[in-house]
Write a protein that holds these residues in place. Structure first.
Motif, PDB file in Angstrom:
ATOM      1  N   ALA A  98      57.938   0.647  35.842  1.00  0.00           N
ATOM      2  CA  ALA A  98      58.423  -0.539  35.130  1.00  0.00           C
ATOM      3  C   ALA A  98      57.269  -1.353  34.538  1.00  0.00           C
ATOM      4  CB  ALA A  98      59.247  -1.412  36.063  1.00  0.00           C
ATOM      5  N   ASN A  99      56.113  -1.295  35.179  1.00  0.00           N
ATOM      6  CA  ASN A  99      54.955  -2.057  34.692  1.00  0.00           C
ATOM      7  C   ASN A  99      54.008  -1.228  33.834  1.00  0.00           C
ATOM      8  OD1 ASN A  99      55.699  -4.486  35.908  1.00  0.00           O
ATOM      9  ND2 ASN A  99      54.844  -3.842  37.859  1.00  0.00           N
ATOM     10  N   ALA A 100      54.325   0.021  33.649  1.00  0.00           N
ATOM     11  CA  ALA A 100      53.474   0.902  32.848  1.00  0.00           C
ATOM     12  C   ALA A 100      53.992   0.917  31.414  1.00  0.00           C
ATOM     13  CB  ALA A 100      53.470   2.310  33.441  1.00  0.00           C
ATOM     14  N   SER A 101      53.438   0.052  30.593  1.00  0.00           N
ATOM     15  CA  SER A 101      53.952  -0.115  29.226  1.00  0.00           C
ATOM     16  C   SER A 101      53.115   0.555  28.145  1.00  0.00           C
ATOM     17  CB  SER A 101      54.056  -1.605  28.913  1.00  0.00           C
ATOM     18  OG  SER A 101      52.753  -2.185  28.951  1.00  0.00           O
TER      19      SER A 101
ATOM     20  N   ILE B 222      40.496   5.080  22.352  1.00  0.00           N
ATOM     21  CA  ILE B 222      40.611   4.018  23.360  1.00  0.00           C
ATOM     22  C   ILE B 222      42.049   3.952  23.870  1.00  0.00           C
ATOM     23  CG2 ILE B 222      40.523   1.504  23.722  1.00  0.00           C
ATOM     24  CD1 ILE B 222      38.261   1.496  21.546  1.00  0.00           C
ATOM     25  N   TRP B 223      43.002   3.971  22.928  1.00  0.00           N
ATOM     26  CA  TRP B 223      44.409   3.881  23.312  1.00  0.00           C
ATOM     27  C   TRP B 223      44.822   5.080  24.158  1.00  0.00           C
ATOM     28  CZ3 TRP B 223      45.934   2.899  17.553  1.00  0.00           C
ATOM     29  CH2 TRP B 223      45.407   1.670  17.150  1.00  0.00           C
ATOM     30  N   HIS B 224      44.371   6.275  23.773  1.00  0.00           N
ATOM     31  CA  HIS B 224      44.683   7.492  24.538  1.00  0.00           C
ATOM     32  C   HIS B 224      44.149   7.367  25.969  1.00  0.00           C
ATOM     33  CE1 HIS B 224      45.390  11.708  25.416  1.00  0.00           C
ATOM     34  NE2 HIS B 224      44.152  11.759  25.875  1.00  0.00           N
ATOM     35  N   HIS B 225      42.919   6.891  26.092  1.00  0.00           N
ATOM     36  CA  HIS B 225      42.303   6.723  27.406  1.00  0.00           C
ATOM     37  C   HIS B 225      43.089   5.709  28.252  1.00  0.00           C
ATOM     38  CE1 HIS B 225      39.204   6.475  30.470  1.00  0.00           C
ATOM     39  NE2 HIS B 225      39.234   5.153  30.339  1.00  0.00           N
ATOM     40  N   GLN B 226      43.488   4.605  27.639  1.00  0.00           N
ATOM     41  CA  GLN B 226      44.248   3.586  28.367  1.00  0.00           C
ATOM     42  C   GLN B 226      45.588   4.123  28.862  1.00  0.00           C
ATOM     43  OE1 GLN B 226      44.324   0.537  25.339  1.00  0.00           O
ATOM     44  NE2 GLN B 226      42.611  -0.566  26.253  1.00  0.00           N
ATOM     45  N   VAL B 227      46.261   4.905  28.022  1.00  0.00           N
ATOM     46  CA  VAL B 227      47.543   5.504  28.421  1.00  0.00           C
ATOM     47  C   VAL B 227      47.321   6.465  29.582  1.00  0.00           C
ATOM     48  CG1 VAL B 227      49.407   7.058  27.687  1.00  0.00           C
ATOM     49  CG2 VAL B 227      48.652   5.203  26.176  1.00  0.00           C
ATOM     50  N   ALA B 228      46.281   7.287  29.496  1.00  0.00           N
ATOM     51  CA  ALA B 228      45.993   8.248  30.562  1.00  0.00           C
ATOM     52  C   ALA B 228      45.645   7.539  31.872  1.00  0.00           C
ATOM     53  CB  ALA B 228      44.858   9.175  30.136  1.00  0.00           C
ATOM     54  N   GLU B 229      44.854   6.479  31.786  1.00  0.00           N
ATOM     55  CA  GLU B 229      44.502   5.715  32.989  1.00  0.00           C
ATOM     56  C   GLU B 229      45.740   5.100  33.638  1.00  0.00           C
ATOM     57  OE1 GLU B 229      41.549   5.118  34.748  1.00  0.00           O
ATOM     58  OE2 GLU B 229      40.944   6.864  33.569  1.00  0.00           O
TER      59      GLU B 229
ATOM     60  N   ARG C  35      53.701   1.475  24.172  1.00  0.00           N
ATOM     61  CA  ARG C  35      52.910   0.752  23.168  1.00  0.00           C
ATOM     62  C   ARG C  35      52.117   1.703  22.285  1.00  0.00           C
ATOM     63  NH1 ARG C  35      49.147  -4.378  24.793  1.00  0.00           N
ATOM     64  NH2 ARG C  35      48.254  -4.796  22.746  1.00  0.00           N
ATOM     65  N   TYR C  36      51.594   2.776  22.883  1.00  0.00           N
ATOM     66  CA  TYR C  36      50.791   3.769  22.157  1.00  0.00           C
ATOM     67  C   TYR C  36      51.379   5.171  22.343  1.00  0.00           C
ATOM     68  CZ  TYR C  36      47.346  -0.009  22.595  1.00  0.00           C
ATOM     69  OH  TYR C  36      46.703  -1.214  22.583  1.00  0.00           O
ATOM     70  N   PRO C  37      52.501   5.470  21.722  1.00  0.00           N
ATOM     71  CA  PRO C  37      53.075   6.813  21.870  1.00  0.00           C
ATOM     72  C   PRO C  37      52.150   7.871  21.266  1.00  0.00           C
ATOM     73  CG  PRO C  37      54.308   5.515  20.258  1.00  0.00           C
ATOM     74  CD  PRO C  37      53.282   4.606  20.860  1.00  0.00           C
ATOM     75  N   ASP C  38      52.319   9.107  21.718  1.00  0.00           N
ATOM     76  CA  ASP C  38      51.460  10.207  21.256  1.00  0.00           C
ATOM     77  C   ASP C  38      51.417  10.320  19.737  1.00  0.00           C
ATOM     78  OD1 ASP C  38      50.761  10.906  23.842  1.00  0.00           O
ATOM     79  OD2 ASP C  38      52.311  12.444  24.016  1.00  0.00           O
TER      80      ASP C  38
END
Length: 124
Positions: free
Chosen positions: A28-31, A8-15, A35-38
């Motif tokens: 600046a708004n892409a956190s 889920i976290w990987h998908h959210q980062v990719a999106e 929050r979920y580093p590789d």
């Protein structure tokens, strides 16, 4: 099938990365990448895969001690998350996702611990 929180976290980062690439979101708004580093996603995924394998290998019905041991193993493997989950902005979400995932894996593999024998009460 239980979806790993790490997926889920990987998908959210990719999106979020796609939204930045398309100009829908500023850097600046892409956190989420912060929050979920590789490394966090990878280590979490490895721990959860090991948990799935351990639960899948249990007999049915699973002895309660075996299920609890598997849960202890995954909690120990996920211990690296503890300092990160003290931040109240993410603590509730990630902890809830991980709890739900553990419960779902146990249920899907029908590894719910066998009920303990009940003592019979006799009326006098």
């Amino acid at each position: 099938m239980a979806v790993r929180p790490s997926a889920i976290w990987h998908h959210q980062v990719a999106e979020q990365a796609r939204a930045v690439a398309l100009g829908r979101l500023t850097h600046a708004n892409a956190s989420l990448a912060h929050r979920y580093p590789d490394d966090l996603i990878s280590r979490t995924d490895t721990a959860l895969a090991a948990f799935e394998a351990e639960i899948a290998g249990l007999p049915r019905p699973a002895p309660p001690v075996a299920v609890l041991t598997a849960v202890r193993h995954v909690l120990g493997a996920l211990d690296f998350l503890a300092p990160r989950l003290t931040d109240t902005t993410c603590e509730t979400v990630e902890r809830a996702q991980l709890r739900a995932y553990v419960r779902q894996v146990i249920a899907e593999h029908d590894a719910t611990p066998a009920p303990a024998p009940r003592a019979h009460l006799h009326s006098a």
